[in-house]
Design a protein around this motif. Structure first.
Motif, PDB file in Angstrom:
ATOM      1  N   LEU A 149       0.797  -1.231   0.000  1.00 16.05           N
ATOM      2  CA  LEU A 149       0.000   0.000   0.000  1.00 16.05           C
ATOM      3  C   LEU A 149       0.829   1.281   0.000  1.00 16.05           C
ATOM      4  O   LEU A 149       0.449   2.266  -0.631  1.00 16.05           O
ATOM      5  N   ARG A 150       1.949   1.294   0.693  1.00 16.28           N
ATOM      6  CA  ARG A 150       2.721   2.533   0.824  1.00 16.28           C
ATOM      7  C   ARG A 150       3.982   2.552  -0.032  1.00 16.28           C
ATOM      8  O   ARG A 150       4.516   3.617  -0.319  1.00 16.28           O
ATOM      9  N   LYS A 151       4.481   1.368  -0.442  1.00 25.61           N
ATOM     10  CA  LYS A 151       5.720   1.300  -1.225  1.00 25.61           C
ATOM     11  C   LYS A 151       5.502   0.720  -2.622  1.00 25.61           C
ATOM     12  O   LYS A 151       6.469   0.414  -3.317  1.00 25.61           O
ATOM     13  N   ALA A 152       4.241   0.543  -3.009  1.00 25.55           N
ATOM     14  CA  ALA A 152       3.876   0.072  -4.357  1.00 25.55           C
ATOM     15  C   ALA A 152       4.423  -1.307  -4.679  1.00 25.55           C
ATOM     16  O   ALA A 152       4.777  -1.599  -5.812  1.00 25.55           O
ATOM     17  N   GLY A 153       4.476  -2.180  -3.678  1.00 30.38           N
ATOM     18  CA  GLY A 153       4.911  -3.550  -3.907  1.00 30.38           C
ATOM     19  C   GLY A 153       3.821  -4.358  -4.610  1.00 30.38           C
ATOM     20  O   GLY A 153       2.725  -3.866  -4.868  1.00 30.38           O
TER      21      GLY A 153
ATOM     22  N   GLY B 114      -8.544   6.417  -3.359  1.00 31.51           N
ATOM     23  CA  GLY B 114      -8.864   7.837  -3.466  1.00 31.51           C
ATOM     24  C   GLY B 114      -8.881   8.557  -2.126  1.00 31.51           C
ATOM     25  O   GLY B 114      -8.820   9.784  -2.097  1.00 31.51           O
ATOM     26  N   ASP B 115      -8.949   7.827  -1.017  1.00 32.83           N
ATOM     27  CA  ASP B 115      -8.985   8.465   0.298  1.00 32.83           C
ATOM     28  C   ASP B 115      -7.621   8.571   0.969  1.00 32.83           C
ATOM     29  O   ASP B 115      -7.345   9.532   1.676  1.00 32.83           O
ATOM     30  N   CYS B 116      -6.748   7.555   0.780  1.00 40.20           N
ATOM     31  CA  CYS B 116      -5.455   7.577   1.480  1.00 40.20           C
ATOM     32  C   CYS B 116      -4.252   7.502   0.542  1.00 40.20           C
ATOM     33  O   CYS B 116      -3.120   7.646   0.995  1.00 40.20           O
ATOM     34  N   GLY B 117      -4.476   7.269  -0.752  1.00 41.66           N
ATOM     35  CA  GLY B 117      -3.369   7.194  -1.704  1.00 41.66           C
ATOM     36  C   GLY B 117      -2.632   5.876  -1.707  1.00 41.66           C
ATOM     37  O   GLY B 117      -1.589   5.752  -2.341  1.00 41.66           O
ATOM     38  N   GLY B 118      -3.161   4.870  -1.023  1.00 38.77           N
ATOM     39  CA  GLY B 118      -2.500   3.569  -0.993  1.00 38.77           C
ATOM     40  C   GLY B 118      -2.490   2.906  -2.364  1.00 38.77           C
ATOM     41  O   GLY B 118      -3.472   2.961  -3.097  1.00 38.77           O
ATOM     42  N   HIS B 119      -1.373   2.285  -2.694  1.00 42.57           N
ATOM     43  CA  HIS B 119      -1.238   1.553  -3.964  1.00 42.57           C
ATOM     44  C   HIS B 119      -2.116   0.308  -3.919  1.00 42.57           C
ATOM     45  O   HIS B 119      -2.011  -0.500  -2.993  1.00 42.57           O
ATOM     46  N   LEU B 120      -2.985   0.160  -4.915  1.00 46.44           N
ATOM     47  CA  LEU B 120      -3.869  -0.999  -5.002  1.00 46.44           C
ATOM     48  C   LEU B 120      -3.412  -1.975  -6.069  1.00 46.44           C
ATOM     49  O   LEU B 120      -3.401  -3.176  -5.860  1.00 46.44           O
ATOM     50  N   GLY B 121      -3.068  -1.462  -7.231  1.00 47.82           N
ATOM     51  CA  GLY B 121      -2.694  -2.307  -8.365  1.00 47.82           C
ATOM     52  C   GLY B 121      -2.630  -1.476  -9.633  1.00 47.82           C
ATOM     53  O   GLY B 121      -2.250  -0.302  -9.594  1.00 47.82           O
TER      54      GLY B 121
END
Length: 161
Positions: free
Chosen positions: A51-55, A124-131
Motif C-alpha cells: 500500500l505505501r511502497k507500491a509492492g 482515493g482516500d489515502c493514496g495507498g497503492h492498489l494495483g
C-alpha cells in the motif's frame, strides 16, 4: 561476458522502482493523511510494502481472488469502499480483478517500474497503492481490468436480511 551484461541490464530494469506513486501520495490532497511511521505502526509489513511502497504480492496468493460471496471490498489501510463482488471476475492472472470501482473511490497515477508506462490505481482516500488498470477486461462490460493486490483489500460480506 556479453550475456552477463545483458542479464544485469534486464535485472536493473525489472527491479528499479519508480517514485511516481510516492510522488502522487505526497502531492495529492487525500482525506486520510498519516506519516510513514503512523502507517508502519498500523499496517502489517506486507500491507505497508504494497500500500505505501507500491509492492506486488505473489500471484495466486490471496484468498480474496476466490471470493464470490456478495459484499464490498474496502481499502485495507483506511476502509474506503472500492469494489463490489458483482463487478469481480476471474481474469486468470492470480490477482483479484474487477471491471469497475465505486465512482470517485480511486485515484490514478502512472508508473514505469517495468520500463514502460502503466496506469496505477490508488485509494482515493489515502493514496495507498492498489494495483494497475489494463484494457483487457470483459468486453461485454467496461473492457477494463482492475488488477488489485489482495493484501490491499479487506472483504466485507453483505449482511443477509
Amino acid at each position: 561476458m556479453k550475456n552477463l551484461w545483458i542479464i544485469a541490464v534486464l535485472f536493473g530494469l525489472i527491479s528499479c522502482k519508480s517514485e511516481a506513486q510516492q510522488e502522487e501520495q505526497k502531492t495529492r490532497d487525500y482525506k486520510v493523511k498519516k506519516t510513514e511511521n503512523e502507517w508502519k505502526a498500523e499496517l502489517t509489513q506486507e500491507e505497508f510494502n504494497i500500500l505505501r511502497k507500491a509492492g506486488t504480492e505473489r500471484p495466486f496468493s490471496s484468498p480474496l481472488d476466490d471470493v464470490k460471496e456478495s459484499g464490498t471490498f474496502v481499502c485495507a489501510a483506511c476502509g474506503n469502499e472500492l469494489y463490489e463482488t458483482k463487478h469481480k471476475f476471474d481474469s486468470g492472472t492470480g490477482w483479484p480483478s474487477f471491471d469497475r470501482a465505486f465512482d470517485g473511490s480511486l485515484a490514478m497515477s502512472s508508473d514505469r517500474n517495468l520500463g514502460y508506462e502503466r496506469s496505477e490505481l490508488l485509494c482515493g482516500d489515502c493514496g495507498g497503492h492498489l494495483g494497475h488498470l489494463f484494457d483487457d477486461g470483459p468486453r461485454e462490460t467496461t473492457g477494463k481490468r482492475h488488477c488489485i493486490n489482495g493484501v490491499a483489500l479487506k472483504f466485507i460480506p453483505k449482511q443477509k436480511k
